[in-house]
Design an enzyme around this catalytic site. Structure first.
Site, PDB file in Angstrom:
ATOM      1  N   CYS A  77       0.797  -1.236   0.000  1.00 43.54           N
ATOM      2  CA  CYS A  77       0.000   0.000   0.000  1.00 43.54           C
ATOM      3  C   CYS A  77       0.825   1.279   0.000  1.00 43.54           C
ATOM      4  CB  CYS A  77      -0.918   0.009   1.221  1.00 43.54           C
ATOM      5  SG  CYS A  77      -2.069  -1.364   1.220  1.00 43.54           S
TER       6      CYS A  77
HETATM    7  N1  NAD Z   1      -2.977  -5.926   1.657  1.00 43.68           N
HETATM    8  C1  NAD Z   1      -3.428  -4.924   2.380  1.00 43.68           C
HETATM    9  O1  NAD Z   1      -3.107  -4.843   3.557  1.00 43.68           O
HETATM   10  C2  NAD Z   1      -4.366  -3.871   1.795  1.00 43.68           C
HETATM   11  C3  NAD Z   1      -4.860  -2.900   2.659  1.00 43.68           C
HETATM   12  C4  NAD Z   1      -5.726  -1.941   2.158  1.00 43.68           C
HETATM   13  C5  NAD Z   1      -6.081  -1.946   0.819  1.00 43.68           C
HETATM   14  N2  NAD Z   1      -5.569  -2.885  -0.031  1.00 43.68           N
HETATM   15  C6  NAD Z   1      -6.015  -2.845  -1.417  1.00 43.68           C
HETATM   16  O2  NAD Z   1      -6.894  -3.928  -1.657  1.00 43.68           O
HETATM   17  C7  NAD Z   1      -6.753  -4.398  -2.987  1.00 43.68           C
HETATM   18  C8  NAD Z   1      -6.411  -5.876  -2.987  1.00 43.68           C
HETATM   19  O3  NAD Z   1      -5.150  -6.045  -2.335  1.00 43.68           O
HETATM   20  P1  NAD Z   1      -4.681  -7.411  -1.711  1.00 43.68           P
HETATM   21  O4  NAD Z   1      -3.528  -7.076  -0.836  1.00 43.68           O
HETATM   22  O5  NAD Z   1      -5.817  -8.167  -1.152  1.00 43.68           O
HETATM   23  O6  NAD Z   1      -4.160  -8.150  -3.052  1.00 43.68           O
HETATM   24  P2  NAD Z   1      -3.827  -9.705  -3.197  1.00 43.68           P
HETATM   25  O7  NAD Z   1      -2.862  -9.791  -4.334  1.00 43.68           O
HETATM   26  O8  NAD Z   1      -3.486 -10.323  -1.882  1.00 43.68           O
HETATM   27  O9  NAD Z   1      -5.224 -10.344  -3.648  1.00 43.68           O
HETATM   28  C9  NAD Z   1      -5.834 -10.064  -4.837  1.00 43.68           C
HETATM   29  C10 NAD Z   1      -6.532 -11.326  -5.332  1.00 43.68           C
HETATM   30  O10 NAD Z   1      -7.247 -10.990  -6.524  1.00 43.68           O
HETATM   31  C11 NAD Z   1      -7.144 -12.075  -7.416  1.00 43.68           C
HETATM   32  N3  NAD Z   1      -7.452 -11.593  -8.763  1.00 43.68           N
HETATM   33  C12 NAD Z   1      -6.681 -10.899  -9.619  1.00 43.68           C
HETATM   34  N4  NAD Z   1      -7.369 -10.612 -10.733  1.00 43.68           N
HETATM   35  C13 NAD Z   1      -8.596 -11.132 -10.594  1.00 43.68           C
HETATM   36  C14 NAD Z   1      -9.766 -11.158 -11.397  1.00 43.68           C
HETATM   37  N5  NAD Z   1      -9.789 -10.592 -12.606  1.00 43.68           N
HETATM   38  N6  NAD Z   1     -10.844 -11.793 -10.913  1.00 43.68           N
HETATM   39  C15 NAD Z   1     -10.825 -12.369  -9.689  1.00 43.68           C
HETATM   40  N7  NAD Z   1      -9.767 -12.380  -8.882  1.00 43.68           N
HETATM   41  C16 NAD Z   1      -8.664 -11.765  -9.323  1.00 43.68           C
HETATM   42  C17 NAD Z   1      -5.743 -12.590  -7.216  1.00 43.68           C
HETATM   43  O11 NAD Z   1      -5.591 -13.927  -7.659  1.00 43.68           O
HETATM   44  C18 NAD Z   1      -5.594 -12.465  -5.685  1.00 43.68           C
HETATM   45  O12 NAD Z   1      -6.022 -13.628  -5.028  1.00 43.68           O
HETATM   46  C19 NAD Z   1      -5.675  -3.513  -3.628  1.00 43.68           C
HETATM   47  O13 NAD Z   1      -6.310  -2.447  -4.257  1.00 43.68           O
HETATM   48  C20 NAD Z   1      -4.920  -2.995  -2.449  1.00 43.68           C
HETATM   49  O14 NAD Z   1      -4.299  -1.754  -2.709  1.00 43.68           O
HETATM   50  C21 NAD Z   1      -4.716  -3.859   0.439  1.00 43.68           C
END
Ligand code: NAD
Length: 443
Positions: free
Chosen positions: A276
């Site tokens: 992030c």
């Molecule tokens: N990790 C954190 O602590 C955190 C905190 C706040 C916000 N975010 C935001 O949340 C969002 C997700 O982050 P994350 O850390 O969970 O990512 P991540 O990579 O852990 O998970 C994303 C998931 O989406 C899946 N994916 C990708 N394309 C896809 C599609 N077309 N259809 C279905 N599934 C699909 C991937 O296989 C993966 O399992 C991002 O925008 C990130 O900036 C993350």
């Protein structure tokens, strides 16, 4: 028509008869899906990664914030299932998008995942659905991209279906807060969408914080992360200035934070990591170009924070030279994860530390109790497959220096202090544990 679609959906949410679909079962999506299921909704999780399905079918959680037991409880209660078949979206009343929002090679927003997911939803969109974006992004994404793609079906937002944004505030490794207890900001693209958002999230989390538009909610998330990035850069800069003056920045911060108002402590480190803080601020930088407005704080914070790994390696080289008359040779980087007690190495400065040490002719092994092997990464291909080495006294004493990049709790720092010849501590962990010594240098 509008009122009845809204009323029907609101009633379904209020009575927990609504089915929720969570798309993207990663760090954000899986904990959210389980929290929503625990609050009584039936939840279907969607992901394109078949390996996640294999794990979930075996009731094995791959995210620290969700225990295997919590996952199994929701599956056994019939409230959670996961699939790669997006046809199931048609049966969901509330659809939540939690897919990645990275930067491209040129540091522009990469919304390809959000767009692809919106197109998948469009294929199954029907009247009476609420579609929510949770991925972090620049103001305007929900209304200008997600909603526009969905309206391409001919259905109208605010009448046939509803669109909302709710930023995610997961804090991996935080023992005090989890999805259900972190206040959640919610917004919709009209009063009805907002009412649905309040009803749905109000059922799953203890506090909802409504704001007036999706763009405002998108800006809230960016503001929180920009605040962190800028303040971390500030203490990183102060660290270098005070170090030159012989002043210990950690001592300064510990004293400053006794002020009961107007000060909030942030701590320096070897650089910024995680999915992030190093990335999200640049979503605003990109968007602000459209308004011909600079985002100087964001750029400056990025510059200072990304210079930190090089500063730390400089300190290591200086200490080796002055104390042992040695060049930067064999050092060990302790802690590969970007923050303590988690296994996430995305954007971790430790990877840069290893690269910089090796660019300068040294050799760096790593130890991390959470990361047995370096997985493939986009930017650090050459490090792939390296394995964590043991931290036994005889192994440690064989190295010229140990660089503490991440202060995992499970490491025996007292034993490390005894066996290491030279320690570069970027986290002030030895001082905190009362283990200060001549051969422990803060950096
Ligand atoms: N990790 C954190 O602590 C955190 C905190 C706040 C916000 N975010 C935001 O949340 C969002 C997700 O982050 P994350 O850390 O969970 O990512 P991540 O990579 O852990 O998970 C994303 C998931 O989406 C899946 N994916 C990708 N394309 C896809 C599609 N077309 N259809 C279905 N599934 C699909 C991937 O296989 C993966 O399992 C991002 O925008 C990130 O900036 C993350």
């Amino acid at each position: 028509m509008a009122t009845s679609t809204f009323d029907t959906l609101l009633h379904k949410i209020e009575t927990r008869a609504a089915r929720a679909g969570v798309i993207g079962l990663g760090y954000v999506g899986l904990p959210l899906a389980i929290a929503v299921a625990r609050s009584g909704f039936a939840v279907t999780g969607f992901d394109i990664d078949p390996s996640k399905m294999v794990a979930l079918e075996a009731r094995r959680s791959y995210i620290d914030a969700v225990s295997d037991a919590a996952l199994a409880a929701e599956i056994d209660a019939g409230r959670f299932e996961a699939t790669t078949d997006f046809a199931g979206l048609a049966t969901c009343d509330v659809i939540i998008i939690c897919v990645p929002t990275p930067l491209t090679k040129h540091r522009d927003p990469d919304l390809s995942f959000v767009e692809a997911t919106s197109r998948s939803i469009a294929q199954h969109l029907r009247p009476g659905q609420l579609v929510v974006l949770e991925s972090t992004t620049y103001p305007g994404t929900t209304d200008d991209i997600v909603k526009v793609i969905l309206e391409g079906t001919g259905l109208r937002a605010g009448a046939d279906f509803f669109v909302g944004f709710s930023p995610e505030r997961e804090d991996p490794g935080n023992q005090h807060y989890h999805t259900a207890t972190i206040p959640k900001v919610v917004a919709g693209d009209g009063p009805e969408a907002l009412s649905l958002m309040k009803a749905f999230y109000g059922a799953a989390v203890s506090t909802v914080v409504p704001v007036s538009s999706n763009a405002t909610a998108e800006a809230v998330k960016l503001t929180e992360n920009i605040f962190r990035s800028v303040n971390i850069a500030l203490v990183n800069e102060l660290k270098t200035v005070y170090a030159a003056m012989g002043i210990d920045v950690w001592e300064v911060i510990d004293a400053a934070k006794t002020k009961p108002f107007g000060y909030m402590p942030f701590y320096p480190g070897p650089g910024l990591g995680g999915h992030c803080i190093p990335i999200d601020p640049f979503y605003l930088t990109w968007k602000s170009r459209e308004y011909e407005l600079p985002t100087r704080f964001i750029e400056l914070a990025g510059e200072i924070n990304s210079a930190m790994p090089r500063y730390v390696v400089g300190k290591l080289a200086e200490a080796l030279d002055m104390r042992a008359g040695k060049a930067l040779s064999r050092s060990r980087v302790l802690g590969l994860a970007y923050k303590k007690n988690v296994a996430d190495i995305r954007e971790s400065p430790s990877l840069r530390l290893i690269e910089i040490i090796e660019e300068r002719g040294g050799r760096a092994d790593y130890h991390d109790p959470f990361v047995a092997e370096i997985p493939p990464t986009r930017e650090h291909q050459a490090l792939k497959g390296r394995r964590s080495v043991a931290l036994t006294p005889d192994v440690v004493s064989d190295y010229d220096a140990v660089l503490v990049a991440t202060d995992h709790d499970s490491v025996d720092y007292a034993a490390l202090a005894k066996s290491a010849t030279l320690i570069i501590d970027t986290r002030n962990v030895f001082n905190r544990l009362g283990l200060s010594a001549d051969h422990v240098i803060k950096a």
